[in-house]
Design a protein around this motif. Sequence first.
Motif, PDB file in Angstrom:
ATOM      1  N   HIS A   1      31.448  36.043  42.915  1.00 24.71           N
ATOM      2  CA  HIS A   1      31.205  34.932  44.070  1.00 24.71           C
ATOM      3  C   HIS A   1      29.834  34.266  43.958  1.00 24.71           C
ATOM      4  O   HIS A   1      29.133  34.021  44.895  1.00 24.71           O
ATOM      5  CB  HIS A   1      31.431  35.675  45.532  1.00 24.71           C
ATOM      6  CG  HIS A   1      32.629  36.281  45.465  1.00 24.71           C
ATOM      7  ND1 HIS A   1      33.949  35.468  45.770  1.00 24.71           N
ATOM      8  CD2 HIS A   1      33.270  37.485  45.090  1.00 24.71           C
ATOM      9  CE1 HIS A   1      35.038  36.392  45.876  1.00 24.71           C
ATOM     10  NE2 HIS A   1      34.476  37.438  45.497  1.00 24.71           N
ATOM     11  N   THR A   2      29.567  34.061  42.690  1.00 23.90           N
ATOM     12  CA  THR A   2      28.208  33.138  42.393  1.00 23.90           C
ATOM     13  C   THR A   2      28.533  31.720  42.229  1.00 23.90           C
ATOM     14  O   THR A   2      29.953  31.435  42.306  1.00 23.90           O
ATOM     15  CB  THR A   2      27.480  33.709  41.207  1.00 23.90           C
ATOM     16  OG1 THR A   2      28.115  33.282  40.206  1.00 23.90           O
ATOM     17  CG2 THR A   2      27.402  35.364  41.300  1.00 23.90           C
TER      18      THR A   2
ATOM     19  N   ASP B   1      30.802  32.807  37.407  1.00 24.11           N
ATOM     20  CA  ASP B   1      32.105  32.402  38.049  1.00 24.11           C
ATOM     21  C   ASP B   1      32.652  31.208  37.631  1.00 24.11           C
ATOM     22  O   ASP B   1      33.666  30.589  38.134  1.00 24.11           O
ATOM     23  CB  ASP B   1      31.956  32.499  39.677  1.00 24.11           C
ATOM     24  CG  ASP B   1      31.678  33.927  40.029  1.00 24.11           C
ATOM     25  OD1 ASP B   1      30.575  34.533  40.074  1.00 24.11           O
ATOM     26  OD2 ASP B   1      32.796  34.492  40.494  1.00 24.11           O
ATOM     27  N   ALA B   2      32.028  30.527  36.473  1.00 22.39           N
ATOM     28  CA  ALA B   2      32.653  29.468  35.966  1.00 22.39           C
ATOM     29  C   ALA B   2      32.266  29.437  34.128  1.00 22.39           C
ATOM     30  O   ALA B   2      31.075  29.765  34.084  1.00 22.39           O
ATOM     31  CB  ALA B   2      32.022  28.193  36.504  1.00 22.39           C
ATOM     32  N   VAL B   3      33.396  29.266  33.553  1.00 24.09           N
ATOM     33  CA  VAL B   3      33.116  29.279  32.138  1.00 24.09           C
ATOM     34  C   VAL B   3      33.320  27.788  31.527  1.00 24.09           C
ATOM     35  O   VAL B   3      34.532  27.625  31.799  1.00 24.09           O
ATOM     36  CB  VAL B   3      33.830  30.280  31.469  1.00 24.09           C
ATOM     37  CG1 VAL B   3      33.553  30.164  29.841  1.00 24.09           C
ATOM     38  CG2 VAL B   3      33.248  31.547  31.942  1.00 24.09           C
TER      39      VAL B   3
ATOM     40  N   VAL C   1      40.214  30.665  45.091  1.00 24.23           N
ATOM     41  CA  VAL C   1      40.776  29.297  44.300  1.00 24.23           C
ATOM     42  C   VAL C   1      40.300  29.148  43.084  1.00 24.23           C
ATOM     43  O   VAL C   1      39.228  29.145  42.471  1.00 24.23           O
ATOM     44  CB  VAL C   1      40.154  28.012  45.151  1.00 24.23           C
ATOM     45  CG1 VAL C   1      40.923  26.783  44.641  1.00 24.23           C
ATOM     46  CG2 VAL C   1      40.288  28.115  46.652  1.00 24.23           C
ATOM     47  N   PRO C   2      41.582  28.922  42.285  1.00 19.78           N
ATOM     48  CA  PRO C   2      41.174  28.837  40.622  1.00 19.78           C
ATOM     49  C   PRO C   2      41.176  27.312  40.361  1.00 19.78           C
ATOM     50  O   PRO C   2      42.046  26.802  41.031  1.00 19.78           O
ATOM     51  CB  PRO C   2      42.569  29.553  40.084  1.00 19.78           C
ATOM     52  CG  PRO C   2      43.690  29.355  40.851  1.00 19.78           C
ATOM     53  CD  PRO C   2      42.909  29.499  42.208  1.00 19.78           C
ATOM     54  N   VAL C   3      40.287  26.853  39.619  1.00 22.13           N
ATOM     55  CA  VAL C   3      39.933  25.486  39.508  1.00 22.13           C
ATOM     56  C   VAL C   3      39.851  25.288  38.128  1.00 22.13           C
ATOM     57  O   VAL C   3      38.857  26.245  37.159  1.00 22.13           O
ATOM     58  CB  VAL C   3      38.673  24.905  40.040  1.00 22.13           C
ATOM     59  CG1 VAL C   3      39.011  23.403  39.985  1.00 22.13           C
ATOM     60  CG2 VAL C   3      39.053  25.254  41.667  1.00 22.13           C
TER      61      VAL C   3
ATOM     62  N   GLY D   1      31.633  31.068  47.002  1.00 24.61           N
ATOM     63  CA  GLY D   1      31.549  30.101  45.593  1.00 24.61           C
ATOM     64  C   GLY D   1      31.837  28.756  46.206  1.00 24.61           C
ATOM     65  O   GLY D   1      30.880  27.854  45.634  1.00 24.61           O
ATOM     66  N   THR D   2      32.809  28.298  47.073  1.00 29.77           N
ATOM     67  CA  THR D   2      33.069  26.947  47.686  1.00 29.77           C
ATOM     68  C   THR D   2      31.609  26.576  48.383  1.00 29.77           C
ATOM     69  O   THR D   2      31.442  25.519  48.286  1.00 29.77           O
ATOM     70  CB  THR D   2      34.239  27.109  48.295  1.00 29.77           C
ATOM     71  OG1 THR D   2      35.344  27.607  47.712  1.00 29.77           O
ATOM     72  CG2 THR D   2      34.355  25.475  48.946  1.00 29.77           C
TER      73      THR D   2
END
Length: 278
Positions: A95-96, A119-121, A138-140, A159-160
Amino acid sequence: MKDLAAKALEKRDWPLEQFEELTLVRSPLLKTIDTVAHAFTTRKGGNSPLPLDSFNLGRHWNTDESRADAMKNRKRLCDLLGLNSEDLAVPGQQHTNNIHFISAKNGMPPGPFHFPAIDAVATDRKQQPVLLHFADCVPVMLVDPSRKKICVIHAGWRGTAASIVKKSAELMCKELDCKPTDLHAAIGPAIGTCCYETGNEVIEGLRPTVSQSDSLVVYKDNSPHPDLKAFNAMQLLEAGVENIDVSSWCTACHPEIFYSHRQSAGQTGRQGALACLV
Ligand SMILES: [Zn+2]
């Protein structure tokens, strides 16, 4: 120009698609891009035991059996998409708003990669599958088909509130040479306003991330129900991203199809969002 908040709230029905014993959903928008393979998994297929039944991809459940089972399911998914599961990049989500970039040029060895507190790659490497895990969050996915770059993002409310999706779009544009108008975004199955009652601290966290935030929260009996997908869509719209495809699936409304943390009081598995440049 169409009102941005109205556009952020738009959703589209993504059909369930059957591939052998696996049921997946895919973004109709991303399906038009033939240089990217992608899938949002459901809990259907596989053999994971209760309460992870039956296509759990997460390693969070603390038994050796469930971890081995998740590895088997990950391989099953990669095989189906023609990808090598040994190359999977799988971040340790916390949750970063931390983003990791895997460069085609940096000579990293093949995976599997497990990055802590990411939290994102993002990547520009072909045949580099990226997999993140979800149960209501939520997957984006962001794809620039012109410059062949992708990013897969985990956006729960924290994260949002930390604008991870906006930050990812900005990283792709400022550091990876993408253009907002070329980015294609898919926002997958996640908990909807119908099921997502929160405290006011969540709303206070989300509010500063976008304009018109009041339009993205429904109140029922005075308790707020934020539209987390719409907050992320709004972050993208305000970053100049125009091509956004948001799934109407609510994970908590359909516990027979999706894992839902809220629906199961935390006793559940994880579905995946996987994307790869091919
Ligand atoms: Zn719902």
